[in-house]
Enzyme design. Sequence first.
Site, short mmCIF file in Angstrom:
data_model
loop_
_atom_site.label_atom_id
_atom_site.label_comp_id
_atom_site.label_asym_id
_atom_site.label_seq_id
_atom_site.Cartn_x
_atom_site.Cartn_y
_atom_site.Cartn_z
N SER A 492 17.56 -12.19 -4.62
CA SER A 492 16.55 -12.30 -5.68
C SER A 492 17.05 -13.08 -6.89
O SER A 492 16.24 -13.68 -7.60
CB SER A 492 16.07 -10.92 -6.11
N ARG A 531 9.23 -5.07 -5.86
CA ARG A 531 8.79 -5.34 -7.22
C ARG A 531 9.59 -6.41 -7.92
O ARG A 531 9.21 -6.88 -8.98
CB ARG A 531 8.91 -4.05 -8.04
N VAL A 716 6.86 -8.73 -1.11
CA VAL A 716 6.81 -8.97 0.34
C VAL A 716 7.73 -8.06 1.15
O VAL A 716 7.55 -7.93 2.35
CB VAL A 716 7.18 -10.45 0.67
N GLY A 717 8.72 -7.45 0.50
CA GLY A 717 9.81 -6.86 1.27
C GLY A 717 9.47 -5.69 2.17
O GLY A 717 10.10 -5.50 3.20
N GLU A 718 8.49 -4.89 1.78
CA GLU A 718 8.28 -3.63 2.52
C GLU A 718 7.22 -3.70 3.61
O GLU A 718 7.37 -3.09 4.67
CB GLU A 718 7.93 -2.52 1.53
#
Lengths: 764, 93, 163
Positions: A492, A531, A716-718
């Site tokens: 990130s 987030r 997008v990660g989860e």
Amino acid sequence: MEPFTHPRHGKYDVIGTRPIRHDGEDKVTGRAQYGADIHFPDQLHGYVLRSPHAHARILSIDTRKAEAMPGVKAIVTSKDLPRLPDKIIESGEGVENQKYMSDRILASDKALFKGHPIAAVAATDPWTAEEAANAIEVQYEVLEAVTDPVEALREGAPLLFDRITTTTLGQKEVKATNVCLHTRHQRGDLAAGFAEADEVFEREFKTATVHQGYIEPQNATALARSDGHITVWTSTQGAFPARDQIATVLKKDLSKIRVIPMEIGGGFGGKIPIYLEPVAVLLSEKTGHPVKLVMSRADVFQTTGPASATAAKIKLGFKKDGTLVAADVWMAYEAGAFPGNWGATGAMCVLAPYRLPNLQIDVLDVLTNTPKVAAYRAPSSPQALWGVESVMDEAALKLGMDPIDLRLKNAAVEGDQRPDGYTWPRIGLVETLQAAKASEHYRSPPPNKPNQARGVAVGYWHNAGLQSSATVAINMDGTASVVTGSVDIGGSRASMAIMAAETLGLKAEEVRPLVADTDSIGHTDVTGGSRTTFATGYAVYLAAQDAVEQMKHRVAKLWDCKPDDIAFEGGAFRSKQNGHEPMTVRKLAPQLPRTGGPVQGQASILPKGVGAGFGCHIADIEVDSETGKVTILRYTAVQDVGTAIHPAYVEGQISGGATQGIGWALNEEYVHSDKGEMLNAGFLDYRMPTALDVPNIDTILVEVPNPGHPYGVRGVGETPIVPPMGAMHNAIARAIGVRVRELPMSPPRVQAALAHQPAKPIPA
Amino acid sequence: MVTVHIPALLRDLTGGAAQVQLDLPDDAPVTVRRLLEHLDERHRGLLEALLYEGDLMPGIAVFIDNDQAMMGLQAKVGPQSDVHFIPPVVGGH
Amino acid sequence: MSNGTKRIITATINGNETTMAIDNRMSLLQALRDVAGMTGTKEGCLTGDCGACSVILNGRVVDSCLVMAAEADGAQLETVEGMARGQELHPLQTQFLEHAALQCGICTPGFLVAAKALLDRNPNPTEEEIRYWLAGNLCRCTGYRTIIEAVQDAAAELKTSAR
């Protein structure tokens, strides 16, 4: 409603490119410092003594023998922790009772799960610490244990607490129970809805406990100075939430504690709760030395929060044309040994992708003699949605509809209501489904040899906003630095540099990103909840804009005009009147000292406008009819990502999340003895996917920009961990003609399903 | 008319109604706390059910016109507002 | 003090003769990390199941958590710290960066060392051979695709260069 488009969507200079991540070289050369890499010359080694029993009263703890051993410098138990009030608070983890927070760190009167920490030793070498811990004499009264949430619901099941009653809005129950929370949503008229339905399906599902499986074990090193200041080095998903939890458990002011987040080897939600940190602090306070603790892999499995096992009863009613008219859902989620869990979230996720007028959802969080569950990538959503996706697939077959068409028929759009009453803003589920349907994978013929088939499923996660802070400083040569408090788990910080660079008209390499500790930046919530790119990225954007505003004033001085006469466009300050050459940040920077001094932009934000994430996965599989093993022939993950700031890392999140979901679908589970011990607490028998188990996963990024973010970002990660169970289950069902309604769909389970019904495959 | 959506587990207190409507005195905005006090006059127990130690129950958020009101019980409700009590959208990891 | 015998061992680590005073109970992983201070090799499980501790010992890739430090006396060791030549990264390292073949990075040193061991003995591996070879290295973040593709591109690069 016009789809929102950021004015420059698709025309960014830096956003959407793939620069090498700034911390990359350190990570490929072994220089990067993870939590366990820290070393102090005078450090002591900590070792935690843990309960061998899943459920027991602690009658006495005698540390005298251990204390007398040479090399032992300190021993701590729960007596060394301050007494916390019986009070529910919102912590970095959601909602929990303070009193239980310290019991979780070091058990007071009861051991509630195998591995529950009882005491900890600091010694001059790790072998002494372990021997001393094993010399601590603990008297237990062993009690009956319960590890399955459905078993824990039964009349007469062992109770973990004799004083917990169900928290249920409204009624104050008086009977002690293992049900710590009951959540209900209700809408419309269920009976009328089902009466209207042409087809009704009523099915039961079960999932087993699974672990986040990060490769790096938990670790913590603490140094407590005699003046009361404490420094903690730890691999954590959030230095600030960790500090908050440490301060709560130890009853200290936040200003007395500095948490330095080290590089972290995976978290997925599991490194949001603290485990070792307060123990390290207590041992350091007693010894005056830095004390370092690293968990063993077995302890990671047995004592850190896994993801809930669940049981579900799902009843869906459809009209002939595929319209979903009624839904009745009951679920029980394993809570682990303490309240403060994910059932309420599951209640919100379970029917979230679909529009539907009549529903009732009841979800119970059930205490069990297992570690308190922690977040795991979209916590509660995989367990909730896979069952719904199974029933949707059955309905599609029964109604003779294409499975994606059935989803499209019922897909929630802006203005529809989520089960809990929230009204959807602009979301991208329809676009995601359409992209899946139009994909080359889906348009290709499904595999049609014996025991081969294709399955699809949808996934959802709401994503989080929460608090973030950022500073952007302009260097004297016009390059810049961006500082945030967001721990970088997956790349990130590169995205932060990209967003700052885009805003300032610089290149990504000209911006240096830093992940700061709790002394160096304003409060920032966890790296989690999908987030970071959204909320911290938003803070970075605002901080960069703040710097731009300040620089406008400097340019105004140089050009002897008003700041309003100046625009910042295309990476340069331009005069709205004529007469001045555009000035880039690079050109302006050397003039900053004489126009007023350094320029540093800052921002702190709690953003609204969080965009939810939807995904649709397509799995082509083959089942080995002899062994029950499932081979994935081809796999495509389609997801609405808003705007892909660094596409390689967006693809990486999707590929990685899908792989975890595949492991959850096919192999991963906690196996418990009847005494409540995990029998497979290692990577050999807790079987996560290897390079041989997954093919190259194709990702299709759908970009429906989120109007709530300046660059259209959606988390997008989860989302990607949610569809795989449903997609694999539906593919297996279509391949062998049997629905395996229990996870994991491991070879023995699939074999058993085949043995009971070696039917012809369901026609595609 | 303010529309207040009643969480499913509290509908016993409203005779089964999923929504309750009321006019604000003088049509002037009030705090959520005041709104709940008004409602509690008609549906006893509603206020107590939603409070914990004087504040909004942890784990429950107030949404006013589909926007999470961070001020909770002190947030202002307008005469035409739509009010929900639900687990916060911003939760989750 | 719990009684562990100490001994002196000398190994060649990344081409440098290194002498260490170790405790007999130490694993090679512990000796590398805690005595030599080389923390590039990582601990993941201590039971040889995850590959994060991979090193090359006398030409073979091994899980250093399963090797006793004493066994490394007189051995040739290669760790991740020795892969770059000065400022010049090994093609595997540059390809991992280009392909974004790491997210959290904790498994990366293990993969790099294991992949180097593969390419040292088989400069032309097929995709299947790469997957088989690397099946002993667990990654929880990436899903492996970018790692496999990075290894393939590094193999191609190594063939054209004179390394």
